[in-house]
Design a protein around this motif. Structure first.
Motif, PDB file in Angstrom:
ATOM      1  N   ARG A 250     -20.175   6.160  26.030  1.00 53.41           N
ATOM      2  CA  ARG A 250     -21.589   6.295  26.384  1.00 53.41           C
ATOM      3  C   ARG A 250     -22.372   5.112  25.832  1.00 53.41           C
ATOM      4  O   ARG A 250     -22.047   4.556  24.782  1.00 53.41           O
ATOM      5  N   TRP A 251     -23.432   4.738  26.578  1.00 55.40           N
ATOM      6  CA  TRP A 251     -24.246   3.606  26.138  1.00 55.40           C
ATOM      7  C   TRP A 251     -25.118   4.017  24.965  1.00 55.40           C
ATOM      8  O   TRP A 251     -25.537   5.164  24.849  1.00 55.40           O
ATOM      9  N   SER A 252     -25.404   3.049  24.112  1.00 52.19           N
ATOM     10  CA  SER A 252     -26.343   3.310  23.021  1.00 52.19           C
ATOM     11  C   SER A 252     -27.740   3.475  23.593  1.00 52.19           C
ATOM     12  O   SER A 252     -28.040   3.021  24.696  1.00 52.19           O
ATOM     13  N   LYS A 253     -28.620   4.148  22.835  1.00 52.98           N
ATOM     14  CA  LYS A 253     -29.982   4.381  23.318  1.00 52.98           C
ATOM     15  C   LYS A 253     -30.725   3.068  23.551  1.00 52.98           C
ATOM     16  O   LYS A 253     -31.496   2.924  24.488  1.00 52.98           O
ATOM     17  N   GLY A 254     -30.471   2.082  22.706  1.00 54.74           N
ATOM     18  CA  GLY A 254     -31.144   0.799  22.878  1.00 54.74           C
ATOM     19  C   GLY A 254     -30.745   0.120  24.166  1.00 54.74           C
ATOM     20  O   GLY A 254     -31.572  -0.389  24.917  1.00 54.74           O
ATOM     21  N   ASN A 433     -18.546  11.899  34.238  1.00 53.22           N
ATOM     22  CA  ASN A 433     -19.136  11.850  32.901  1.00 53.22           C
ATOM     23  C   ASN A 433     -18.672  13.052  32.090  1.00 53.22           C
ATOM     24  O   ASN A 433     -18.798  14.198  32.521  1.00 53.22           O
ATOM     25  N   LYS A 434     -18.119  12.775  30.918  1.00 55.71           N
ATOM     26  CA  LYS A 434     -17.557  13.834  30.077  1.00 55.71           C
ATOM     27  C   LYS A 434     -18.582  14.897  29.705  1.00 55.71           C
ATOM     28  O   LYS A 434     -18.257  16.079  29.595  1.00 55.71           O
ATOM     29  N   SER A 435     -19.842  14.485  29.518  1.00 58.28           N
ATOM     30  CA  SER A 435     -20.844  15.407  28.994  1.00 58.28           C
ATOM     31  C   SER A 435     -21.659  16.105  30.067  1.00 58.28           C
ATOM     32  O   SER A 435     -22.226  17.162  29.808  1.00 58.28           O
ATOM     33  N   ILE A 460     -13.163   7.017  36.954  1.00 55.43           N
ATOM     34  CA  ILE A 460     -13.496   6.397  35.668  1.00 55.43           C
ATOM     35  C   ILE A 460     -14.054   7.490  34.766  1.00 55.43           C
ATOM     36  O   ILE A 460     -14.986   8.197  35.139  1.00 55.43           O
ATOM     37  N   TRP A 461     -13.468   7.629  33.594  1.00 49.49           N
ATOM     38  CA  TRP A 461     -13.894   8.641  32.609  1.00 49.49           C
ATOM     39  C   TRP A 461     -15.010   8.027  31.773  1.00 49.49           C
ATOM     40  O   TRP A 461     -14.784   7.151  30.950  1.00 49.49           O
ATOM     41  N   ASN A 462     -16.236   8.485  31.991  1.00 45.93           N
ATOM     42  CA  ASN A 462     -17.413   7.821  31.437  1.00 45.93           C
ATOM     43  C   ASN A 462     -18.124   8.709  30.415  1.00 45.93           C
ATOM     44  O   ASN A 462     -18.023   9.934  30.452  1.00 45.93           O
ATOM     45  N   GLY A 463     -18.857   8.061  29.503  1.00 39.87           N
ATOM     46  CA  GLY A 463     -19.734   8.783  28.590  1.00 39.87           C
ATOM     47  C   GLY A 463     -19.054   9.474  27.437  1.00 39.87           C
ATOM     48  O   GLY A 463     -19.596  10.428  26.884  1.00 39.87           O
TER      49      GLY A 463
END
Length: 497
Positions: A250-254, A433-435, A460-463
């Motif tokens: 997962r991407w960082s909040k920034g 997305n996993k979540s 693609i298994w993302n997040g």
């Protein structure tokens, strides 16, 4: 597997979402348990009388406790003692047991009346001693008859006095073998009732609360399963039979706020390495099937599709290999924001106006190997535009001009747009997305793609949690340090000049 690692943050998020279930279930069940305990009636006092018997001879080895509680024997007790009870009532009152390994047996009788308890215990003991006495008499008579028969068969018949003497002597020798029961302690009227079993209201309430807590945890797991039921990439692969093209954290909040690309500037972070690995897998898979146009799809919103396609475009490009990204999400476009482009003319404009040429909508980016076609102006009927012959012609033109064409599609579940686009390109890749991705949504999305005739390359298994991917081997860490040292040397050299 690394992507199966438990994410503590996700567990804490689940507890924050369902804290009221975790608290209310134990409290509710504990209160109900305590209420049931308080409302249950207190049992009436019960009295118990006991009579003790001595077993001798072969009575010491017989199973007489089992005989005493049989219905025929108890009916005889009622008849002999004229008890005002039915067989069912006396059966519930009477019990018998051997006292350890001794020759003593105990008969007990319980009743809510002390006098009745004593009367029943005594009646059962007296009836039993009489019953065993009758058996003893039968044994004595049978032995006497057998001895008499044997004497009569003797060749030299003795006198009657001699016969009687011999018979009595033989019987006396075998007397200890005959069953004999003696009541040694008769029943007395009990003075105090048996202790009433404690209801243990506090203990039961505590046990109820513990059970409620376990049930709440089970309910929480069920709710979380319904919310995000896909546990791992391996589970997804087994369930749907799709090729796993890679895992992306997962991407960082920034990064999410600034729309910066994770692979920008030759980054060697775990996120960048994961995206490069996915890009390599996609390139190998597409090359093996002679494909150079892909639809990047997702079941629903919030799966990370647009950010992933932007990073994949950069990772697939080079100074010799050009990549073009097409934003085919004409309803909620976002691809242009990752490249800081204005969305004033794009795909919808090209499809609706035959006078517009391809070069007019292909936009340059700050990344030399990446071109972008934004979604363009809002369209009244996106599906009709995406089905138009100009869409197919555009894709064929881009396939001939670029090394790879990546198309960002709308969600597959709620709209027909995505399936329309996926059917016109060489292949489709599903972002899971996993979540946030739901199992039922994946099934619907894959069904829509299959009905449209799309060629699904994999997923693609993302997040996933950042710690679950991008864990370097010693060689990768060495390469990362070397790259950082090289960049530092370049900065020093530039500063000195």
């Amino acid at each position: 597997m690394q992507d199966d690692a438990v994410d503590l943050r996700e567990i804490l998020d689940a507890f924050r979402r369902w804290w009221w279930v975790i608290l209310s279930a134990p409290l509710l069940i504990g209160v109900i348990t305590a209420g049931v305990g308080l409302a249950s009636p207190v049992p009436a006092p019960s009295y118990e009388a006991k009579a003790s018997l001595l077993l001798e001879g072969n009575a010491a080895t017989a199973n007489y406790p089992g005989l005493i509680v049989t219905r025929p024997f108890l009916k005889g007790v009622i008849d002999q003692a004229a008890l005002p009870l039915s067989v069912d009532e006396i059966e519930a009152m009477v019990s018998a047991r051997r006292i350890g390994e001794t020759q003593f047996m105990e008969i007990r009788a319980r009743s809510d009346e002390p006098a009745m308890a004593r009367r029943v215990a005594d009646a059962a003991a007296v009836s039993f001693t009489g019953y065993i006495g009758s058996i003893r008499e039968e044994q004595f008579s049978a032995q006497r008859e057998e001895m008499s028969r044997q004497m009569s068969a003797m060749e030299h018949f003795p006198t009657s006095e001699a016969i009687e003497k011999i018979m009595m002597g033989a019987i006396q020798e075998r007397m200890p073998e005959f069953a004999r029961v003696t009541m040694v302690v008769s029943a007395e009227e009990p003075r105090s009732p048996l202790p009433i079993e404690q209801r243990h209201i506090v203990r039961n309430a505590g046990l109820g609360a513990a059970v409620g807590f376990l049930l709440s945890i089970g309910l929480l797991m069920l709710l979380e399963y319904q919310r995000a039921p896909i546990g791992s990439a391996a589970m997804f692969q087994r369930r749907f039979g799709l090729t796993h093209l890679g895992t992306v954290p997962r991407w960082s909040k920034g990064a999410g706020r600034t729309r910066e690309l994770a692979v920008n500037g030759g980054s060697s972070s775990g996120e960048a390495e994961a995206i490069r690995q996915v890009a390599t897998n996609i390139e190998f898979g597409a090359r093996g099937k002679r494909i150079n146009s892909l639809a990047i799809a997702s079941p629903d919103l919030g799966e990370g599709r647009s950010s992933l396609i932007a990073n994949l475009g950069f990772a697939l490009s080079s100074s010799q290999e050009k990549v073009v990204l097409v934003d085919a999400d004409l309803r909620r476009p976002s691809l242009h924001t990752y490249f800081k482009l204005e969305n004033h003319a794009g795909l919808s404009d090209f499809l609706s106006d035959p006078e517009i040429d391809v070069e007019e909508v292909v936009r340059d980016t700050v990344y030399s190997g990446v071109k972008v076609i934004t979604s363009g102006q809002p369209a009244a009927d996106p599906v009709a535009l995406l089905k138009s012959p100009r869409m197919g012609a555009l894709l064929r033109r881009l396939e001939s001009d670029y090394h790879m064409v990546l198309v960002d599609t709308p969600p597959m579940v709620s709209l027909a747009d995505g399936a329309v686009v996926a059917a016109q390109v060489g292949g489709a890749v599903m972002v899971v997305n996993k979540s946030t991705t739901r199992l039922d949504a994946v099934g619907l999305a894959l069904g829509n793609l299959e009905k449209a005739g799309a060629n699904i390359l994999g997923f693609i298994w993302n997040g996933v949690a950042s710690g679950s991917v991008g864990r370097y081997t010693r060689y990768q860490k060495h390469c990362r340090k070397q790259a950082e040292a090289g960049r530092s040397a370049q900065l020093v050299s530039a500063g000195s000049t």
